[in-house]
Write a protein that holds these residues in place. Structure first.
Motif, PDB file in Angstrom:
ATOM      1  N   LEU A   1       2.918  11.017   5.978  1.00 49.73           N
ATOM      2  CA  LEU A   1       2.075   9.827   5.917  1.00 49.73           C
ATOM      3  C   LEU A   1       1.722   9.469   4.483  1.00 49.73           C
ATOM      4  O   LEU A   1       1.722   8.291   4.101  1.00 49.73           O
ATOM      5  CB  LEU A   1       0.806  10.044   6.745  1.00 49.73           C
ATOM      6  N   GLU A   2       1.422  10.480   3.679  1.00 50.59           N
ATOM      7  CA  GLU A   2       1.099  10.241   2.270  1.00 50.59           C
ATOM      8  C   GLU A   2       2.306   9.674   1.518  1.00 50.59           C
ATOM      9  O   GLU A   2       2.159   8.760   0.698  1.00 50.59           O
ATOM     10  CB  GLU A   2       0.621  11.539   1.620  1.00 50.59           C
ATOM     11  N   ASP A   3       3.483  10.221   1.799  1.00 48.36           N
ATOM     12  CA  ASP A   3       4.698   9.708   1.162  1.00 48.36           C
ATOM     13  C   ASP A   3       4.954   8.266   1.562  1.00 48.36           C
ATOM     14  O   ASP A   3       5.340   7.434   0.729  1.00 48.36           O
ATOM     15  CB  ASP A   3       5.904  10.573   1.551  1.00 48.36           C
ATOM     16  N   ASN A   4       4.751   7.949   2.841  1.00 46.56           N
ATOM     17  CA  ASN A   4       4.950   6.577   3.317  1.00 46.56           C
ATOM     18  C   ASN A   4       3.973   5.618   2.648  1.00 46.56           C
ATOM     19  O   ASN A   4       4.349   4.517   2.227  1.00 46.56           O
ATOM     20  CB  ASN A   4       4.791   6.519   4.836  1.00 46.56           C
ATOM     21  N   ARG A   5       2.700   6.043   2.547  1.00 44.42           N
ATOM     22  CA  ARG A   5       1.692   5.188   1.905  1.00 44.42           C
ATOM     23  C   ARG A   5       2.018   4.996   0.426  1.00 44.42           C
ATOM     24  O   ARG A   5       1.843   3.894  -0.113  1.00 44.42           O
ATOM     25  CB  ARG A   5       0.304   5.799   2.079  1.00 44.42           C
ATOM     26  N   ARG A   6       2.495   6.071  -0.219  1.00 42.62           N
ATOM     27  CA  ARG A   6       2.844   5.973  -1.632  1.00 42.62           C
ATOM     28  C   ARG A   6       4.001   5.003  -1.839  1.00 42.62           C
ATOM     29  O   ARG A   6       4.000   4.188  -2.763  1.00 42.62           O
ATOM     30  CB  ARG A   6       3.222   7.352  -2.184  1.00 42.62           C
ATOM     31  N   GLU A   7       4.996   5.076  -0.941  1.00 41.79           N
ATOM     32  CA  GLU A   7       6.143   4.165  -1.043  1.00 41.79           C
ATOM     33  C   GLU A   7       5.703   2.708  -0.895  1.00 41.79           C
ATOM     34  O   GLU A   7       6.114   1.848  -1.671  1.00 41.79           O
ATOM     35  CB  GLU A   7       7.179   4.510   0.027  1.00 41.79           C
ATOM     36  N   VAL A   8       4.874   2.432   0.108  1.00 40.80           N
ATOM     37  CA  VAL A   8       4.386   1.067   0.329  1.00 40.80           C
ATOM     38  C   VAL A   8       3.594   0.578  -0.876  1.00 40.80           C
ATOM     39  O   VAL A   8       3.764  -0.563  -1.342  1.00 40.80           O
ATOM     40  CB  VAL A   8       3.528   1.002   1.603  1.00 40.80           C
ATOM     41  N   ALA A   9       2.727   1.428  -1.415  1.00 43.16           N
ATOM     42  CA  ALA A   9       1.897   1.044  -2.563  1.00 43.16           C
ATOM     43  C   ALA A   9       2.758   0.728  -3.782  1.00 43.16           C
ATOM     44  O   ALA A   9       2.523  -0.264  -4.484  1.00 43.16           O
ATOM     45  CB  ALA A   9       0.909   2.162  -2.881  1.00 43.16           C
ATOM     46  N   ILE A  10       3.757   1.553  -4.023  1.00 43.21           N
ATOM     47  CA  ILE A  10       4.607   1.351  -5.203  1.00 43.21           C
ATOM     48  C   ILE A  10       5.439   0.086  -5.071  1.00 43.21           C
ATOM     49  O   ILE A  10       5.519  -0.727  -6.003  1.00 43.21           O
ATOM     50  CB  ILE A  10       5.522   2.573  -5.417  1.00 43.21           C
ATOM     51  N   LEU A  11       6.061  -0.113  -3.906  1.00 44.27           N
ATOM     52  CA  LEU A  11       6.969  -1.238  -3.747  1.00 44.27           C
ATOM     53  C   LEU A  11       6.241  -2.568  -3.563  1.00 44.27           C
ATOM     54  O   LEU A  11       6.804  -3.624  -3.836  1.00 44.27           O
ATOM     55  CB  LEU A  11       7.903  -0.990  -2.559  1.00 44.27           C
ATOM     56  N   SER A  12       5.017  -2.518  -3.111  1.00 42.02           N
ATOM     57  CA  SER A  12       4.258  -3.766  -2.927  1.00 42.02           C
ATOM     58  C   SER A  12       3.404  -4.122  -4.143  1.00 42.02           C
ATOM     59  O   SER A  12       3.079  -5.291  -4.348  1.00 42.02           O
ATOM     60  CB  SER A  12       3.360  -3.671  -1.694  1.00 42.02           C
ATOM     61  N   LYS A  13       3.074  -3.103  -4.974  1.00 44.14           N
ATOM     62  CA  LYS A  13       2.174  -3.375  -6.101  1.00 44.14           C
ATOM     63  C   LYS A  13       2.619  -2.730  -7.415  1.00 44.14           C
ATOM     64  O   LYS A  13       2.095  -3.071  -8.469  1.00 44.14           O
ATOM     65  CB  LYS A  13       0.765  -2.880  -5.768  1.00 44.14           C
TER      66      LYS A  13
END
Length: 598
Positions: free
Chosen positions: A379-391
């Protein structure tokens, strides 16, 4: 090209694995390998490739707007209206059906390249290894610099596995597995175990495909592995029957089910052994289906058996507690002089049972803790991926993808085994001559379409009535069973789509317009990579920043981009022989610059 079975009337104990196809050995003055000319291409393969590329894009675009780590989690929760319809259509009519088509085509391409090299007396292996090295390089660069959902690297590794399956010597496969296993024993290099596992499975595939040794059973020659599995399956089934008589159905069920499953595999292997020319598609289909059938059985047991198991455990705990209370009451009624001895005797069994229950409970808690930690990290990896690619910045995205590749490369080794099942089926389509003269085999393709599409898509839809999404951490999550049904249906659906496209290609009405996809398919590598570039520009924060676009809008983007790519492909190939990336790939493969202009 195929050897006759040697003396099938006797027991054969030499298990040396012989090559499925004799490799082309080029003489000193052998012709130099060269790219296939346009007039020598099989047009229907380009049409199928173009069609598959559209499906791949429909699938991939979602994971330019969603974490790639959620690839196996099913449909997003909370969708409605057009977004739900778009997601459902892709999940059950597209996803899983089109990478299998590409894998089928890759196996066909391998067979065509091999046959043409043999016909012309050219060196196949050196040329093909350069081809795979180039493809692997494209895949790694695509993964790191553009998108972590790349599949090119997986195909390159899987194609190396196909060489092992078709040409590998048994002794070297065994030595390789042992050597890799010893390396994996080093804690710092334990991930090498995935390569050892994949190589071992390739060895099993090679044995099933190329071993002609038989045993005479019931006056008929049968493959050794089938005989062994018949015995194992029968023993398991008998153990299950015995357990059913002695204990209960719940304790007997695993042996009964698994025994029947093994007997089924043995029966199919027995039937698949001859004729030898059809063995590749039968073995590929069997291995693919067996994997997901076992997954379906496990998922069903997990879903429907978990609740019952928990109730039984609770009842057992309650019964144990009652036993302790009863024993204590009985001890209090005995004579006071020997009360201590009787208490010790009566409490002995409950104490042992209690210790055993505690150990089991402790082990179960430890497993739950590890699973919770794994889910939390995911879950942390998924959130990190979303945060990086969106912002985030491009440098942050680059660092993230490098780290992902270093952590998850082992998945490619295991996935390559599954891909090889499809490679073998595609290999047979060409070796049998079916794809070289599709018009002569239209009844076969009609049967593929009529049976494959309803059966394949129907299995997935049946699973959707159970659930469409995974629930992380749920002990009896039904999605594993539902997903297994989807995967089981992917193979017949894939073959059904291929059959339908062949029928359309040879039709004379409006459906014959499917031929417009041929140039699009001829430039599949260029179009595939350009789709990733386009999506990066549209969705990521270092582009236009539309990350998280609604699912229905994503489908609209796919349609627009595909139309533009088809038009561009027609225009480009009217002036040039190859697409840009196809030209580069051929230049590396044949180690010379092919002519580009028409």
């Amino acid at each position: 090209m195929h050897r006759d079975v040697e003396n099938e009337s006797s027991v054969m104990l030499n298990l040396t694995v012989e090559p499925m196809v004799a490799p082309a050995v080029a003489p000193v003055d052998a012709p130099v390998a060269a790219p296939v000319q346009v007039q020598d291409r099989i047009a229907i393969l380009d049409v199928i490739r173009g069609f598959a590329l559209i499906g791949i894009f429909l699938m991939n675009i979602e994971f330019f707007n969603r974490s790639v780590g959620e690839l196996s989690d099913g449909m997003p929760v909370g969708l409605s209206g057009a977004n739900w319809l778009a997601s459902y259509f892709v999940a059950y009519f597209v996803a899983g059906k089109f990478w299998t088509i590409f894998s089928l085509l890759f196996g066909m391409g391998f067979a065509l390249m091999l046959m043409r090299a043999e016909e012309k007396g050219q060196d196949f292996f050196k040329t093909y290894f350069r081809r795979l090295l180039a493809l692997a390089t494209f895949g790694v660069l695509h993964y790191i610099f553009i998108w972590p959902g790349d599949i090119l690297f997986s195909y390159a590794i899987a194609a190396c596995g196909l060489l092992v399956v078709l040409f590998g010597k048994a002794r070297w496969i065994v030595l390789g597995v042992i050597a890799l296993g010893l390396v994996a024993a080093i804690p710092a290099l334990n991930k090498v175990a995935a390569i050892a596992t994949a190589l071992a499975l390739f060895g099993v595939m090679a044995f099933l495909l190329r071993n002609d040794k038989t045993l005479i059973v019931f006056a008929k020659p049968r493959p050794i592995i089938a005989v062994i599995l018949y015995v194992v399956g029968a023993l398991l089934f008998l153990i299950g029957v015995t357990s059913l008589v002695v204990t209960t159905m719940s304790s007997a069920r695993p042996s009964l089910v698994f025994g029947l499953f093994v007997l089924l595999i043995a029966f199919v292997l027995d039937r698949a052994h001859q004729p030898k020319q059809a063995r590749s598609w039968k073995i590929g289909s069997l291995l693919y289906t067996s994997l997901f059938l076992s997954m379906a059985i496990g998922g069903a047991a997990q879903y429907w058996g978990a609740g019952k198991t928990q109730v039984q455990a609770a009842n057992q705990t309650q019964q144990a507690s009652s036993t302790v209370v009863s024993a204590s009451a009985q001890a209090n009624e005995e004579v006071k002089t020997d009360a201590e001895a009787k208490n010790t005797a009566s409490d002995k069994a409950p104490i042992i049972a209690s210790a055993s229950e505690k150990n089991k409970a402790s082990e179960k808690e430890e497993n739950k803790k590890k699973e919770a930690e794994r889910l939390q990290k995911q879950l942390e990896d998924n959130r990190r991926e979303v945060a990086i690619l969106s912002k985030g910045t491009y440098a942050e995205a680059l660092a993230f993808r490098v780290r992902e590749l270093s952590e998850n490369w082992t998945n490619v080794a295991i996935f390559s085994v599954l891909i090889n099942c499809m490679f073998l089926i595609g290999y047979w389509f060409v070796q049998s001559g079916i794809m070289r003269d599709t018009k002569a085999h239209l009844p076969k393709f009609k049967k593929m379409a009529l049976l494959g599409l309803p059966c394949g898509i129907g299995l997935g839809i049946a699973g959707s009535f159970i659930t469409t999404s995974a629930v992380p951490g749920l002990e009896n999550d039904p999605y594993m069973f539902a997903m297994a049904l989807i995967y089981l249906g992917n193979l017949p659906a894939c073959l059904g789509y291929v059959g339908l496209l062949v029928l359309m290609f040879h039709s004379t009405g409006v459906f014959s317009k499917v031929k417009l996809l041929a140039p699009y398919g001829r430039m599949a590598l260029t179009n595939y990579l350009s789709q990733s570039v386009i999506c990066s520009v549209i969705f990521y924060s270092y582009g236009l920043g539309y990350y998280g676009m609604q699912r229905a809008h994503q489908v609209a983007v796919v349609l627009i981009v595909v139309v533009l790519q088809i038009l561009f492909s027609h225009w480009w190939l009217s002036k040039f022989r190859y697409g840009p990336m196809e030209w580069l790939w051929r230049a590396i493969t044949y180690w010379k610059l092919p002519a580009l202009k028409n």
